[in-house]
Each structure stands twice: as C-alpha cells, then as structure tokens.
Write a protein that holds these residues in place. Structure first.
Motif, mmCIF file in Angstrom:
data_model
loop_
_atom_site.group_PDB
_atom_site.id
_atom_site.type_symbol
_atom_site.label_atom_id
_atom_site.label_comp_id
_atom_site.label_asym_id
_atom_site.label_seq_id
_atom_site.Cartn_x
_atom_site.Cartn_y
_atom_site.Cartn_z
ATOM 1 N N ASN A 289 0.864 -1.185 -0.128
ATOM 2 C CA ASN A 289 0.024 0.005 -0.142
ATOM 3 C C ASN A 289 1.000 1.312 -0.064
ATOM 4 O O ASN A 289 1.325 1.783 0.878
ATOM 5 C CB ASN A 289 -0.924 -0.054 1.314
ATOM 6 C CG ASN A 289 -1.799 1.098 1.191
ATOM 7 O OD1 ASN A 289 -1.659 2.035 0.709
ATOM 8 N ND2 ASN A 289 -2.765 0.985 1.876
ATOM 9 N N HIS B 173 -13.857 15.259 1.392
ATOM 10 C CA HIS B 173 -12.858 14.891 2.630
ATOM 11 C C HIS B 173 -11.683 15.959 2.762
ATOM 12 O O HIS B 173 -11.646 16.708 1.886
ATOM 13 C CB HIS B 173 -11.950 13.699 1.794
ATOM 14 C CG HIS B 173 -10.813 13.479 2.425
ATOM 15 N ND1 HIS B 173 -10.655 12.777 3.882
ATOM 16 C CD2 HIS B 173 -9.446 13.597 1.989
ATOM 17 C CE1 HIS B 173 -9.514 12.527 4.061
ATOM 18 N NE2 HIS B 173 -8.625 13.197 3.182
ATOM 19 N N GLN C 249 -7.562 7.022 7.882
ATOM 20 C CA GLN C 249 -8.831 6.011 7.773
ATOM 21 C C GLN C 249 -8.949 5.818 6.055
ATOM 22 O O GLN C 249 -9.194 4.494 5.927
ATOM 23 C CB GLN C 249 -10.113 6.650 8.331
ATOM 24 C CG GLN C 249 -11.218 5.754 8.008
ATOM 25 C CD GLN C 249 -12.461 6.364 8.720
ATOM 26 O OE1 GLN C 249 -12.457 7.268 9.267
ATOM 27 N NE2 GLN C 249 -13.881 5.692 8.346
ATOM 28 N N LYS C 250 -8.895 6.670 5.277
ATOM 29 C CA LYS C 250 -8.945 6.607 4.092
ATOM 30 C C LYS C 250 -7.731 5.765 3.231
ATOM 31 O O LYS C 250 -8.076 4.862 2.483
ATOM 32 C CB LYS C 250 -8.910 7.990 3.196
ATOM 33 C CG LYS C 250 -10.328 8.885 3.726
ATOM 34 C CD LYS C 250 -11.606 8.147 3.104
ATOM 35 C CE LYS C 250 -12.693 9.406 3.467
ATOM 36 N NZ LYS C 250 -14.171 8.689 3.065
ATOM 37 N N GLU D 199 -8.043 2.153 4.153
ATOM 38 C CA GLU D 199 -9.487 1.334 3.794
ATOM 39 C C GLU D 199 -8.833 0.353 2.550
ATOM 40 O O GLU D 199 -8.666 0.988 1.643
ATOM 41 C CB GLU D 199 -10.459 2.064 3.318
ATOM 42 C CG GLU D 199 -11.286 2.915 4.423
ATOM 43 C CD GLU D 199 -12.424 3.529 3.965
ATOM 44 O OE1 GLU D 199 -13.159 3.006 2.989
ATOM 45 O OE2 GLU D 199 -12.660 4.662 4.562
ATOM 46 N N ALA D 200 -9.019 -0.856 2.836
ATOM 47 C CA ALA D 200 -8.451 -1.931 1.580
ATOM 48 C C ALA D 200 -9.525 -2.360 0.765
ATOM 49 O O ALA D 200 -9.188 -2.780 -0.212
ATOM 50 C CB ALA D 200 -8.264 -3.217 2.369
ATOM 51 N N ASP D 201 -10.987 -1.799 1.014
ATOM 52 C CA ASP D 201 -11.850 -2.137 -0.026
ATOM 53 C C ASP D 201 -12.330 -1.105 -1.071
ATOM 54 O O ASP D 201 -13.201 -1.240 -1.768
ATOM 55 C CB ASP D 201 -13.093 -2.738 0.686
ATOM 56 C CG ASP D 201 -13.529 -1.616 1.615
ATOM 57 O OD1 ASP D 201 -12.841 -0.887 2.114
ATOM 58 O OD2 ASP D 201 -15.030 -2.044 2.032
ATOM 59 N N LYS D 202 -11.566 0.096 -0.856
ATOM 60 C CA LYS D 202 -11.816 1.290 -1.812
ATOM 61 C C LYS D 202 -10.657 1.765 -2.369
ATOM 62 O O LYS D 202 -9.627 1.774 -1.889
ATOM 63 C CB LYS D 202 -12.451 2.392 -0.816
ATOM 64 C CG LYS D 202 -13.787 1.869 -0.418
ATOM 65 C CD LYS D 202 -14.805 3.198 0.091
ATOM 66 C CE LYS D 202 -16.272 2.882 0.266
ATOM 67 N NZ LYS D 202 -16.955 3.937 1.051
ATOM 68 N N TYR E 268 -9.269 5.382 -3.804
ATOM 69 C CA TYR E 268 -9.658 6.755 -3.794
ATOM 70 C C TYR E 268 -8.876 7.366 -4.867
ATOM 71 O O TYR E 268 -7.789 7.097 -5.142
ATOM 72 C CB TYR E 268 -9.371 7.065 -2.380
ATOM 73 C CG TYR E 268 -10.417 6.730 -1.420
ATOM 74 C CD1 TYR E 268 -11.746 7.403 -1.562
ATOM 75 C CD2 TYR E 268 -10.125 5.784 -0.278
ATOM 76 C CE1 TYR E 268 -12.479 6.985 -0.526
ATOM 77 C CE2 TYR E 268 -11.006 5.371 0.520
ATOM 78 C CZ TYR E 268 -12.220 5.950 0.433
ATOM 79 O OH TYR E 268 -13.107 5.631 1.364
#
Length: 287
Positions: free
Chosen positions: A156, A226, A236-237, A240-243, A245
């Motif tokens: 990441n 945001h 937090q953003k 987030e592994a499922d989104k 951005y």
C-alpha cells in the motif's frame, strides 16, 4: 518563471513508443499541463526517471532530464533540487521502480521532505519486462512467473508514505485528464515532497486493473467532501482496503520543507568568478 507557457512547450520531438492505449500517455500529459499551469517552463524544469516504461518520460518531455538506473531516481532528484533550488524537479517512476528496488529511497525521500514532486505510474505489473507481478499486484494475480498469484498482500504505497511522515499524499487516474492535472498541480504547489500515485493501466499485460475497472471503482474524495488536513480522516481513507480513492488524501500544511528547515537557497550550479582557476590550484596542490 514564465506565465505564458503552454503544455505543448513541454512536448519533445521524440515520439513515445509506449503501447497504444497505455495509461502513461495520460499521466505525462497531466504532468505537462500541471507544470504549465503552475507557471513553470522547460528552462526551469528537471525531470528524473528510473527504469521501466515510465523511465522513457524524460525523453518525451522537453525539459532538462536524466534517465537514471533502476530504483535510484529519487536520490538523483534530491541532489538536483538541493544543488539548484530554483529548478522545478519532477521525479517519475513506476510501481516496480518505486516500491520494490527503490522502496528504501522512497521512504527516506518522503521523510526528508525536499520540495519536489514524485509521480508514480502504478499499473500493478512489470510492463517493460513482459508482465511479471509487481509490488502492487493483487495477491491472486496470475502471471507467467506467478501462476498462482504472488501469494502475498500488495504494498500500500499510500500507507508506506503516511507511515514515513509524508506531508502530501495523493492518488489519481491517468484517464481522468482534468482531475489528474489538478491533483498533480496541487502536488507541485505543495511546499515539500508532493507524492502522487497514479493508476496508469497497462493494456498489454494487465487485464484485471483496466480502465473500466478504475472508472467503476474509483471514489473521488472531492465528491465526498474529504478534508485532507484531517490526519485521522486521511489515515482512515489510506488504510481502507476495499476502496480505491482519487484525490488528495493527506496534506500537512504545517510541515516545513527540507530547504526551509536547513536554509538551502544557494544555487550551486552558479560558479563564482575565479572559482575554476581556484579549483585548478587546489587540484595542482593536491597532486
């Protein structure tokens, strides 16, 4: 800096040899437009690139440029900027170049916070060497060298930058021309190390992370309201592994650039009168 420069002034006379449809075309166009919009010109711009498909960008852009070795573009860019703070330094790389062999340099460039821009063309694969899994490839992404997938979670890059103390973290999509330009422009305008991870699809070797995939899955942080100066919201953003951005995730407006902290403002490329002869005297004395 010039105020009447057009982005076409940054185009060289060399024709890109990227595959037709490669995301790097859009990535480069956005970089050139952002440079022009911020008042830069080819005469005050230095582009550094490493190895990989992204490494050719210095050839395709009309500016001072250096095509370095694999994973070492950031140290070169750092040296250029500190030697001549008047230059606008842009470092370009790929996910393999930046997050594998160049990962150590990435961490230290982030924490030094030198005032330059780092644009990573993330296609989640090694394109130039014909389609091996890269550090950002999915865990189950099948390639000729990983028939069962890499079997490890992808890096990441946003989290890596955040943990290293980044003062500016953003993500864009090469196909969204306007937003990509805006995001790179904000990175250039940031006083410090501006990091932008760009989703730049490989149309030849990656049939998973495609243009359609990113168009359907990307969430624009601008639409969500945001606040990039909110550290907790940024964290937090980023985690987030499922989104996926797009936009500026984090910007520390209180951080000081390396140049400001260490009073780096001397252009060492300007040799004072008499210096060459003085230098030769030192050489003769040494030998």
């Amino acid at each position: 800096m010039s105020s009447d420069v057009r982005f076409t002034d940054f185009k060289s006379d060399k024709q890109p040899t990227w595959c037709p449809g490669c995301g790097d075309f859009g990535t480069m166009n956005g970089m050139m437009k952002a440079l022009a919009e911020t008042g830069n010109s080819p005469d005050d711009t230095f582009v550094v690139a490493g190895i990989g498909c992204s490494g050719k960008i210095g050839t395709y852009m009309h500016a001072y440029a250096l095509h370095g070795v694999h994973g070492r573009a950031l140290p070169v860019g750092t040296g250029v900027k500190l030697a001549n703070p008047d230059l606008e330094v842009m470092v370009a790389g790929g996910d393999g170049d930046g997050y594998s062999i160049g990962a150590g340099h990435f961490v230290h460039a982030v924490r030094r916070n030198v005032d330059m821009t780092y644009v990573v063309m993330d296609n989640r694969i090694y394109g130039l060497t014909k389609g091996q899994a890269s550090p950002t490839s999915r865990e189950d992404f099948e390639t000729s060298t990983t028939p069962d997938g890499p079997q490890q979670p992808p890096v990441n890059p946003l989290a890596l930058a955040f943990a290293s103390g980044a003062s500016f973290i953003a993500q864009s999509f090469s196909s969204d021309a306007l937003r990509h330009q805006e995001i790179v422009q904000k990175a250039i305008e940031h006083d410090g190390f501006g990091f932008v991870n760009v989703f730049s699809p490989c149309v030849t070797f990656n049939d998973v992370d495609t243009y359609d995939y990113f168009r359907d899955s990307l969430v624009d942080l601008q639409d969500e309201g945001h606040d990039p100066t909110d550290r907790d919201a940024a964290k937090q953003k980023i985690l987030e592994a499922d989104k996926e951005y797009m936009g500026v995730l984090w910007q520390d407006e209180t951080a000081s650039s390396y140049e400001d902290t260490h009073d780096v403002d001397t252009n060492m490329s300007e040799i004072p009168d008499g210096a060459p002869e003085d230098g030769m005297d030192l050489v003769r004395e040494f030998y």
